[in-house]
Design an enzyme around this catalytic site. Structure first.
Site, PDB file in Angstrom:
ATOM      1  N   ASP A  89      -1.587  -9.039   2.117  1.00  9.67           N
ATOM      2  CA  ASP A  89      -0.729  -7.987   2.665  1.00  9.67           C
ATOM      3  C   ASP A  89       0.398  -7.662   1.695  1.00  9.67           C
ATOM      4  O   ASP A  89       0.788  -8.491   0.862  1.00  9.67           O
ATOM      5  CB  ASP A  89      -0.174  -8.381   4.030  1.00  9.67           C
ATOM      6  CG  ASP A  89       0.677  -9.648   3.993  1.00  9.67           C
ATOM      7  OD1 ASP A  89       0.318 -10.575   3.239  1.00  9.67           O
ATOM      8  OD2 ASP A  89       1.694  -9.728   4.704  1.00  9.67           O
ATOM      9  N   GLU A  96       1.931 -12.678   5.348  1.00  7.60           N
ATOM     10  CA  GLU A  96       3.007 -13.370   4.644  1.00  7.60           C
ATOM     11  C   GLU A  96       4.264 -12.520   4.588  1.00  7.60           C
ATOM     12  O   GLU A  96       5.372 -13.032   4.715  1.00  7.60           O
ATOM     13  CB  GLU A  96       2.569 -13.736   3.222  1.00  7.60           C
ATOM     14  CG  GLU A  96       3.468 -14.758   2.537  1.00  7.60           C
ATOM     15  CD  GLU A  96       4.671 -14.153   1.807  1.00  7.60           C
ATOM     16  OE1 GLU A  96       5.576 -14.910   1.437  1.00  7.60           O
ATOM     17  OE2 GLU A  96       4.701 -12.911   1.608  1.00  7.60           O
TER      18      GLU A  96
END
Length: 376
Positions: A68, A133
């Site tokens: 991400d 994250e």
């Protein structure tokens, strides 16, 4: 075009804004399947994660990272579309090039090269990958680490590919991180007309001496690996927006970045002791977002230092500075050694994020030599 750059461009061209993955992990899994990794998809909530492992013996060396990325911000300020993965003047541009799809590409190309050169290597190679994250980090690495602990999967060494370089690739290795503790407290006063202070109780006036005490407190003096624990106020909110009303309450938000010299319980107790000395009513809440961790000099650190010396011919420095990373989950849950080593952090989370193509090639080479130093 090299394998590293090809993979990096594929990953960067996907707009996997946290917590979305949008197929990045499928690209990685396909590559690892070709190298005979055993893959376990681990979806928690809306978050995609996977665990991959090649081998069944110790030591187990794990690459950890995230697919991400943060939002692009004002797209009009980018020199080129943020997910076009364009190359200009030796730099690969795009959101996630440095943080951290470039590292993921370097991990994959290094693993491919290592497995082909050392098909009978000792130990095992693992991958712990998440798409959560940059966001809340609730259904990502922490859940995967808990799963690995539950199935008794040991991890001896872990390399997180977060961008760590400051001036040149390899100049800094993060061999630990400070813990992070958030707190917020509300001072309860009594609202009233500002011309009649004797009929009210101003919470701002009440809290200022306590804030001075908190700001001047020496929480610890750090140690050879960590700076002294830092207390910072991030938000003070009070008042009604008009000039003639004494507010009825004041809200304070603060954060500790703390070393291994303190525990969260000690910090919480000391804050409350300071507040209790003052004559006001308060309510306090806490959110602990990460324990401190430290990987001292040893097999993993030495393998990284020597790999950097081999590839870049520089002497790297160990550091625990900066924010938190997913290492804060991996180290305590799996009781393992963790380091962070990746490309430059100069443009992370900024418009026109970019990474040097040569740095990506060198990073892949460094990762290869780390594998070689540990698993041969």
């Amino acid at each position: 075009m090299s394998k590293t750059l090809t993979l990096a461009k594929k990953l960067v061209s996907i707009d996997s804004i946290t917590p979305q993955d949008k197929g990045c992990q499928s690209i990685m899994i396909s590559h690892l399947n070709d190298l005979n990794f055993e893959i376990t998809d681990l979806k928690f909530g809306e978050v995609d994660n996977f665990w991959a492992i090649r081998g069944q013996q110790s030591p187990v060396f794990v690459f950890a990272g995230h697919t991400d990325v943060v939002p692009v911000g004002n797209e009009s300020e980018w020199h080129m579309p943020p997910f076009s993965a364009q190359v200009k003047n030796g730099m690969l541009y795009g959101r996630g090039t440095s943080d951290m799809k470039g590292s993921l590409a370097a991990m994959l190309s290094a693993t491919d090269r290592f497995v082909k050169d050392h098909s009978n290597h000792k130990g095992s190679i693992g991958y712990l990958i998440t798409s959560d994250e940059e966001g809340p980090a609730i259904n990502g690495t922490v859940k995967v680490a808990q799963y690995l602990k539950k199935i008794n999967q040991t991890v001896d060494y872990c390399l997180v590919g977060e961008p760590s370089a400051t001036h040149e690739l390899g100049d800094i290795i993060k061999n630990g991180r400070r813990g992070s503790l958030n707190g917020s407290f509300k001072i309860i006063g009594k609202q009233g007309h500002i011309a009649y202070p004797h009929l009210a109780s101003n919470p701002i006036h009440l809290v200022i001496p306590a804030l001075n005490d908190l700001c001047n407190e020496v929480w610890d003096e750090g140690n050879e690996y960590f700076p002294a624990t830092s207390f910072q106020i991030s938000n003070i909110q009070s008042g009604t927006g008009v000039t003639n009303v004494i507010p009825g309450e004041s809200n304070i938000v603060f954060n500790f970045r703390y070393s291994t010299q303190c525990t969260q319980e000690q910090l919480q107790s000391r804050v409350c002791a300071i507040l209790d000395k003052r004559n006001f009513e308060y309510q306090i809440t806490w959110e602990h977002s990460g324990y401190p961790f430290l990987t001292p000099k040893g097999k993993l650190v030495n393998a990284c230092v020597n790999a950097i010396k081999t590839v870049k011919n520089i002497n790297t420095q160990l550091s625990t500075s900066g924010g938190t990373s997913d290492g804060r989950f991996i180290a305590p849950i799996l009781k393992t050694r963790v380091i962070e080593l990746g490309p430059s952090n100069a443009t992370i989370h900024q418009v026109n994020e970019c990474v040097s193509i040569q740095d990506l090639e060198d990073l892949s080479d460094i990762y290869y030599h780390i594998l070689k130093n540990i698993l041969t």
